[in-house]
Design an enzyme around this catalytic site. Structure first.
Site, PDB file in Angstrom:
ATOM      1  N   SER A  85       0.814  -1.212   0.000  1.00 32.47           N
ATOM      2  CA  SER A  85       0.000   0.000   0.000  1.00 32.47           C
ATOM      3  C   SER A  85       0.851   1.267   0.000  1.00 32.47           C
ATOM      4  CB  SER A  85      -0.935   0.007   1.211  1.00 32.47           C
ATOM      5  OG  SER A  85      -0.181   0.008   2.405  1.00 32.47           O
ATOM      6  N   GLU A  86       2.141   1.092  -0.186  1.00 34.87           N
ATOM      7  CA  GLU A  86       3.023   2.258  -0.244  1.00 34.87           C
ATOM      8  C   GLU A  86       3.569   2.416  -1.667  1.00 34.87           C
ATOM      9  OE1 GLU A  86       5.339   2.835   3.565  1.00 34.87           O
ATOM     10  OE2 GLU A  86       4.534   0.828   3.904  1.00 34.87           O
ATOM     11  N   MET A  87       4.708   1.787  -1.987  1.00 35.54           N
ATOM     12  CA  MET A  87       5.283   1.971  -3.329  1.00 35.54           C
ATOM     13  C   MET A  87       5.282   0.678  -4.148  1.00 35.54           C
ATOM     14  SD  MET A  87       8.220   4.531  -1.860  1.00 35.54           S
ATOM     15  CE  MET A  87       8.780   5.405  -3.303  1.00 35.54           C
TER      16      MET A  87
END
Length: 318
Positions: free
Chosen positions: A124-126
């Site tokens: 859910s980040e990069m």
């Protein structure tokens, strides 16, 4: 009721024990005015910190969640990652993270390098793999040249990417806040600010928020006296240890720059600093502060806003 009494007894004993130990040392120390770091690595890390090519959809960079001109946060309850995926926990400030004993809310990263790697790989980040990062950067003549100059390498490896970002983050300290100057004997606080600091100590806030970062050096449960809502979706210490006692246990957040790092708590549930102080006083101290106490504590907390680091002030160009 029995459980509640035991919690109170345990907390009081903890306060006494910690007070005994803390009295032997200085409770809060100023942030050093300078920190040693490798400037060439840090400047490369600064470029990478703003590089959206490090995210799957090329729309997210480290700076997306950690705006260095907004207290190192994005002021969202939960940050937005690649493909508009929403984090399950509030993004903490990246400023002064070098002084934390572990990184991330649950301490899952032992240092800045691990934290940076986890953010780049996080779904859910990069959401990138090490190979994807390496492939993209090695296709860039600009980055090949930069990495050669700094590391003397012809092929960019993920480990060097992380090393450079961590070196930049190491430089992100915010010295010379009003309270640090007071601790160094350079200035005086106002009477209300000094009263706020006295309340901060006497009410027990300093039990958790101490040291150079006023936090970041221990784990504590949110809801020691009155339980705080728990969610299995939130990555607390329990998600690592599976010990039920670790539910709602997090690394104590720093209070440095707390005035500008809203919203507060792991779940971003407190929109204002006043709301955050009210909730912590209730859940962890069992207290309801009166209007005057609240005003003075807030005035003290606002003395903790420091200066932007040199590496940011000297050149805003990314």
């Amino acid at each position: 009721m029995k459980e509640c009494n035991l919690r109170i007894i345990f907390f009081v004993l903890s306060l006494v024990f910690l007070s005994f130990n803390l009295c032997a040392a200085r409770l809060i120390t100023p942030i050093p005015q300078k920190i040693e770091y490798n400037e060439a690595k840090a400047l490369l890390g600064k470029k990478l910190f703003y590089e959206k090519m490090l995210s799957k959809d090329k729309k997210i960079s480290c700076a997306s969640c950690h705006d260095l001109y907004s207290g190192g946060t994005d002021h969202r309850k939960f940050s937005i990652g690649v493909f508009n995926r929403v984090h399950s926990i509030n993004s903490p400030t990246v400023y002064n993270a070098i002084f934390n004993f572990r990184q991330n809310w649950n301490g899952s990263a032992k240092d800045l390098k691990e934290q940076a790697a986890m953010a780049i790989k996080g779904f859910s980040e990069m959401d990138m793999t090490e190979k994807e990062v390496e492939d993209r950067l090695n296709k860039s003549s600009k980055y090949r040249e930069l990495f050669y100059k700094v590391y003397g390498i012809n092929e960019i490896k993920f480990s060097y990417v992380i090393d450079a970002i961590a070196e930049f983050e190491k430089a992100l300290i915010t010295p010379n806040c009003k309270f640090d100057k007071y601790l160094r004997g350079e200035i005086e606080l106002t009477e209300d600010e000094k009263d706020g600091f006295s309340l901060f100590k006497s009410l027990g806030c300093i039990t958790c928020h101490n040291g150079v970062n006023l936090g970041g050096n221990s784990y504590q449960k949110i809801g020691i006296i009155f339980p705080h809502k728990w969610s299995e979706k939130v990555p607390d210490l329990y998600q690592i240890t599976k010990d039920p006692e670790d539910k709602n246990v997090f690394k104590v957040p720093t209070l440095r720059n707390i005035e500008i790092t809203y919203p507060y708590f792991h779940d971003g549930s407190a929109k204002t600093l006043k709301e955050a102080v009210e909730k912590m006083a209730l859940h962890n101290l069992g207290l309801e502060l009166n209007k005057e106490e609240m005003k003075k504590i807030l005035m003290f907390l606002k003395t903790l806003t420091g200066e932007l680091p040199d590496i940011i002030k000297e050149n805003k160009e990314k």
